[in-house]
Structures are given as C-alpha cells and as structure tokens.
Design an enzyme around this catalytic site. Sequence first.
Site, mmCIF file in Angstrom:
data_model
loop_
_atom_site.group_PDB
_atom_site.id
_atom_site.type_symbol
_atom_site.label_atom_id
_atom_site.label_comp_id
_atom_site.label_asym_id
_atom_site.label_seq_id
_atom_site.Cartn_x
_atom_site.Cartn_y
_atom_site.Cartn_z
ATOM 1 N N ILE A 42 -5.649 2.614 51.041
ATOM 2 C CA ILE A 42 -5.097 3.362 52.181
ATOM 3 C C ILE A 42 -3.789 2.744 52.676
ATOM 4 O O ILE A 42 -2.980 3.423 53.313
ATOM 5 C CB ILE A 42 -6.154 3.421 53.317
ATOM 6 C CG1 ILE A 42 -5.936 4.623 54.215
ATOM 7 C CG2 ILE A 42 -6.209 2.132 54.116
ATOM 8 C CD1 ILE A 42 -7.113 4.911 55.148
ATOM 9 N N ASN A 98 -10.143 -10.711 46.247
ATOM 10 C CA ASN A 98 -10.150 -11.626 47.384
ATOM 11 C C ASN A 98 -11.594 -11.928 47.759
ATOM 12 O O ASN A 98 -12.422 -11.011 47.815
ATOM 13 C CB ASN A 98 -9.420 -10.993 48.569
ATOM 14 C CG ASN A 98 -7.946 -10.759 48.285
ATOM 15 O OD1 ASN A 98 -7.306 -11.560 47.613
ATOM 16 N ND2 ASN A 98 -7.407 -9.656 48.781
ATOM 17 N N GLY A 104 -8.828 -13.903 52.050
ATOM 18 C CA GLY A 104 -8.192 -12.701 52.589
ATOM 19 C C GLY A 104 -9.037 -11.450 52.454
ATOM 20 O O GLY A 104 -8.520 -10.339 52.565
ATOM 21 N N GLN A 105 -10.345 -11.633 52.239
ATOM 22 C CA GLN A 105 -11.218 -10.446 52.108
ATOM 23 C C GLN A 105 -11.470 -9.844 53.480
ATOM 24 O O GLN A 105 -11.841 -10.547 54.426
ATOM 25 C CB GLN A 105 -12.554 -10.854 51.451
ATOM 26 C CG GLN A 105 -13.448 -9.662 51.158
ATOM 27 C CD GLN A 105 -14.691 -10.039 50.346
ATOM 28 O OE1 GLN A 105 -14.944 -11.210 50.085
ATOM 29 N NE2 GLN A 105 -15.465 -9.036 49.959
ATOM 30 N N HIS A 111 -14.574 -5.611 45.554
ATOM 31 C CA HIS A 111 -13.569 -4.676 45.053
ATOM 32 C C HIS A 111 -12.497 -5.418 44.286
ATOM 33 O O HIS A 111 -12.180 -6.569 44.576
ATOM 34 C CB HIS A 111 -12.951 -3.859 46.198
ATOM 35 C CG HIS A 111 -12.459 -4.682 47.340
ATOM 36 N ND1 HIS A 111 -13.295 -5.179 48.325
ATOM 37 C CD2 HIS A 111 -11.212 -5.115 47.661
ATOM 38 C CE1 HIS A 111 -12.587 -5.865 49.202
ATOM 39 N NE2 HIS A 111 -11.326 -5.857 48.816
HETATM 40 P P1 5GP Z 1 -9.382 -6.966 51.000
HETATM 41 O O1 5GP Z 1 -8.432 -7.421 52.079
HETATM 42 O O2 5GP Z 1 -10.824 -6.988 51.486
HETATM 43 O O3 5GP Z 1 -9.216 -7.672 49.682
HETATM 44 O O4 5GP Z 1 -8.985 -5.461 50.671
HETATM 45 C C1 5GP Z 1 -9.475 -4.373 51.382
HETATM 46 C C2 5GP Z 1 -8.544 -3.226 51.086
HETATM 47 O O5 5GP Z 1 -9.184 -2.030 51.474
HETATM 48 C C3 5GP Z 1 -7.216 -3.292 51.836
HETATM 49 O O6 5GP Z 1 -6.143 -3.315 50.902
HETATM 50 C C4 5GP Z 1 -7.230 -2.034 52.700
HETATM 51 O O7 5GP Z 1 -5.968 -1.432 52.799
HETATM 52 C C5 5GP Z 1 -8.233 -1.158 51.983
HETATM 53 N N1 5GP Z 1 -8.962 -0.251 52.853
HETATM 54 C C6 5GP Z 1 -9.596 -0.561 54.030
HETATM 55 N N2 5GP Z 1 -10.191 0.525 54.544
HETATM 56 C C7 5GP Z 1 -9.944 1.542 53.684
HETATM 57 C C8 5GP Z 1 -10.307 2.927 53.688
HETATM 58 O O8 5GP Z 1 -10.988 3.439 54.577
HETATM 59 N N3 5GP Z 1 -9.862 3.677 52.643
HETATM 60 C C9 5GP Z 1 -9.110 3.140 51.626
HETATM 61 N N4 5GP Z 1 -8.730 3.967 50.648
HETATM 62 N N5 5GP Z 1 -8.765 1.840 51.595
HETATM 63 C C10 5GP Z 1 -9.163 1.054 52.613
#
Ligand code: 5GP
Length: 125
Positions: A42, A98, A104-105, A111
């Site tokens: 997103i 992450n 940074g998770q 994912h």
């Molecule tokens: P993290 O920081 O946990 O490695 O990555 C989480 C990712 O999920 C971030 O890049 C963030 O932009 C994405 N994200 C969070 N909420 C949503 C959502 O509701 N929809 C989508 N498509 N991505 C999301």
Amino acid sequence: MLLLGEGGVSIVSECIFCRIVAKEIPSEIVYEDDTVLAFKDINPQAPVHLLLIPKRHIPTLLGLTEADGELLAHIYAVIRQLAREHGLDEKGFRTVVNTGDDGGQTVYHLHFHLLGGRSLQWPPG
Ligand code: 5GP
Ligand code: ZN
C-alpha cells in the site's frame, strides 16, 4: 482469535494480512493459490513493491520450522515468477523479510517484500 477461512486456512481476525487473505480488506492481488497470496504494498518503496505471504498465519520468520521447507521453496518459486512477470529478472531486485522490532517489522504475519524497478541502496538504514 482463530477462525477458519476458505479452504480451511486459519485466519487470525485481528491480523491485517489474514483479513487481506479473507478478502475482508481489499488489496491489489497479483498472484494467488491455495497456500500463497501476493499483493501490491500500500506504501510502495520502489516502482515494483509486492508482498508475498503464506495464507497460514505465521507471525514472524522465527515461527518457521523444517516442516515449512516445501512452503518456502514454493514462496521463492512465486517470487521468481513475479520478478520475471514484472521485468525484474534482467536488472535484479531485492527480497526482504523484516523480523521483529529491530528488523523493522510492523505487520506480524510473515511476509516477503519483493522490491525492484530502481537501483536499491545498501546498507539499509
Ligand atoms: P514490514 O514493515 O512489517 O516489513 O512491512 C509491512 C508492509 O505492509 C509495509 O510495507 C506496509 O506498507 C504494508 N502494509 C501495511 N498495511 C497494508 C495494507 O492494508 N495493505 C497493503 N497492501 N499493504 C499494507
Ligand atoms: Zn495473519
């Protein structure tokens, strides 16, 4: 709370990515099969920024076991396919997982980020 989704996939109702798997929250899905979902981030950090997730709720990389070997091999096969489909195979791309606060998770459903379409810096901040 654990609920059973379509095809018997377990869904944690408070988890945003489980809710994306359940199609309760819309996302731009680019790949789906029985075990894996891929959709556009997103808040993209590169021209191509996809997230690949196991449909099963696994909070972090630390939740994986040897029994997940087949799932991981499959996730990387999907990453290769999506990288080719998005034209990233020639110039390259980055795959990032992450883990935890220092990693940074922000979403605690395992994912794999697939980032490409520009030259990425190293080391990360
Ligand atoms: P993290 O920081 O946990 O490695 O990555 C989480 C990712 O999920 C971030 O890049 C963030 O932009 C994405 N994200 C969070 N909420 C949503 C959502 O509701 N929809 C989508 N498509 N991505 C999301
Ligand atoms: Zn989840």
